[in-house]
Write an enzyme that holds these catalytic residues in place. Sequence first.
Site, PDB file in Angstrom:
ATOM      1  N   ARG A  30      -2.648  37.869 -36.491  1.00 35.78           N
ATOM      2  CA  ARG A  30      -1.412  37.233 -36.153  1.00 35.78           C
ATOM      3  C   ARG A  30      -1.062  36.040 -37.270  1.00 35.78           C
ATOM      4  O   ARG A  30       0.055  35.717 -37.679  1.00 35.78           O
ATOM      5  CB  ARG A  30      -1.070  36.818 -34.579  1.00 35.78           C
ATOM      6  CG  ARG A  30       0.281  36.895 -34.181  1.00 35.78           C
ATOM      7  CD  ARG A  30       0.181  36.759 -32.718  1.00 35.78           C
ATOM      8  NE  ARG A  30      -0.447  37.604 -31.940  1.00 35.78           N
ATOM      9  CZ  ARG A  30      -1.254  37.196 -30.585  1.00 35.78           C
ATOM     10  NH1 ARG A  30      -1.160  36.058 -30.256  1.00 35.78           N
ATOM     11  NH2 ARG A  30      -1.820  38.108 -30.019  1.00 35.78           N
ATOM     12  N   ASP A 126       1.320  25.651 -18.130  1.00 30.85           N
ATOM     13  CA  ASP A 126       1.056  26.402 -19.244  1.00 30.85           C
ATOM     14  C   ASP A 126       0.537  25.628 -20.380  1.00 30.85           C
ATOM     15  O   ASP A 126       0.765  24.325 -20.236  1.00 30.85           O
ATOM     16  CB  ASP A 126       2.483  26.983 -19.753  1.00 30.85           C
ATOM     17  CG  ASP A 126       2.331  28.286 -20.733  1.00 30.85           C
ATOM     18  OD1 ASP A 126       2.430  29.549 -20.505  1.00 30.85           O
ATOM     19  OD2 ASP A 126       2.186  28.000 -21.985  1.00 30.85           O
TER      20      ASP A 126
HETATM   21  C1  LIG Z   1       2.605  36.580 -22.132  1.00 28.01           C
HETATM   22  S1  LIG Z   1       2.539  34.891 -21.559  1.00 28.01           S
HETATM   23  C2  LIG Z   1       2.748  35.259 -19.612  1.00 28.01           C
HETATM   24  C3  LIG Z   1       3.868  34.881 -18.875  1.00 28.01           C
HETATM   25  C4  LIG Z   1       3.778  35.294 -17.481  1.00 28.01           C
HETATM   26  N1  LIG Z   1       2.421  34.822 -16.728  1.00 28.01           N
HETATM   27  C5  LIG Z   1       3.871  36.631 -17.325  1.00 28.01           C
HETATM   28  O1  LIG Z   1       3.100  37.481 -16.872  1.00 28.01           O
HETATM   29  O2  LIG Z   1       5.171  37.180 -17.405  1.00 28.01           O
HETATM   30  C6  LIG Z   1       1.216  34.175 -21.990  1.00 28.01           C
HETATM   31  C7  LIG Z   1       1.274  32.798 -21.750  1.00 28.01           C
HETATM   32  O3  LIG Z   1      -0.090  32.079 -21.615  1.00 28.01           O
HETATM   33  C8  LIG Z   1       0.037  30.739 -22.390  1.00 28.01           C
HETATM   34  N2  LIG Z   1      -1.407  30.429 -22.665  1.00 28.01           N
HETATM   35  C9  LIG Z   1      -2.129  30.717 -23.654  1.00 28.01           C
HETATM   36  N3  LIG Z   1      -3.294  30.163 -23.847  1.00 28.01           N
HETATM   37  C10 LIG Z   1      -3.417  29.432 -22.758  1.00 28.01           C
HETATM   38  C11 LIG Z   1      -4.178  28.528 -22.113  1.00 28.01           C
HETATM   39  N4  LIG Z   1      -5.450  28.274 -22.684  1.00 28.01           N
HETATM   40  N5  LIG Z   1      -3.961  27.654 -20.836  1.00 28.01           N
HETATM   41  C12 LIG Z   1      -2.828  27.939 -20.505  1.00 28.01           C
HETATM   42  N6  LIG Z   1      -1.766  28.952 -20.839  1.00 28.01           N
HETATM   43  C13 LIG Z   1      -2.183  29.624 -21.967  1.00 28.01           C
HETATM   44  C14 LIG Z   1       1.036  31.049 -23.255  1.00 28.01           C
HETATM   45  O4  LIG Z   1       1.627  29.718 -23.855  1.00 28.01           O
HETATM   46  C15 LIG Z   1       1.931  31.881 -22.554  1.00 28.01           C
HETATM   47  O5  LIG Z   1       3.152  31.241 -22.322  1.00 28.01           O
END
Ligand SMILES: C[S@@+](CC[C@H](N)C(=O)[O-])C[C@H]1O[C@@H](n2cnc3c(N)ncnc32)[C@H](O)[C@@H]1O
Length: 252
Positions: A30, A126
Amino acid sequence: MDEFSWFMGAFRQLTGIDLARYKRPQMERRLTNLRDRRGFSTFAAYIQALEADGTLLNELLDKMTINVSEFFRNPERWETLRELVGAMSTAPRAWSAACATGEEPYSLVMMLLELGCMGQPILATDIDERVLERAAAGRYDPLQVRGLAPPDLERYFSFDGREYQIRPQIRENVRFQKHNLLEDDYPTALDLIVCRNVLIYFTDPTKQEILERFSNALRPGGLLFVGSTEQFFGMKLPNLAPVAPFMYRRLG
Ligand SMILES: C[S@@+](CC[C@H](N)C(=O)[O-])C[C@H]1O[C@@H](n2cnc3c(N)ncnc32)[C@H](O)[C@@H]1O
């Protein structure tokens, strides 16, 4: 050291985010695609540009963490959650971890209000500050709310002809906060953790560590609700027992 490993070190210095704990093939693909599209042939040149240009860095953060979400994503799972939460004796202390643009914590509020067990505001976190801003603003285009039935749209949103705005009585039940699942302390004494569609990005040892931390964050009897793509094959379930597909209960 290969170039991507070097980049991960430099990126950690710049942002505090440890890319080594995410599955490498997807992440490398990516970010290399994005780097190429922006016209940089090496990661060294790219990192220099990222240090100087906040817009470029924000774009990379967007690509690195896919922020897609939905209201009541996988509705049949939410029906099961509704039954399990409905059987709890008190209003649950809940955390929506990796909440992206807010659809998940707002869905939780709608569910808890309907069950008559909305207690203290839901903690919604987040790693990405920009998605948290969008989540807190609570504005969604018609495509983003397509999963909701018309009566629910009317009940929980106002519509200005272009966007749906979450109503204040839903918004005030969520507390948004920046939180990195890999670095920050976890809240404690929770009855419900919803963490969906983010664990898939992490390596197995990191996933195992997060599961242990989730288990410690829950009260006995508390629930962990994970995404419908999340499997824990070959992993220890620390003090957690499966109660339904993609739901685990903290043992005593
Ligand atoms: C695909 S979204 C999931 C949204 C929601 N939980 C859902 O299932 O519809 C993934 C999220 O994980 C967050 N994320 C990625 N790495 C992370 C981390 N180390 N700590 C917290 N959030 C993280 C991203 O910013 C993103 O908003």
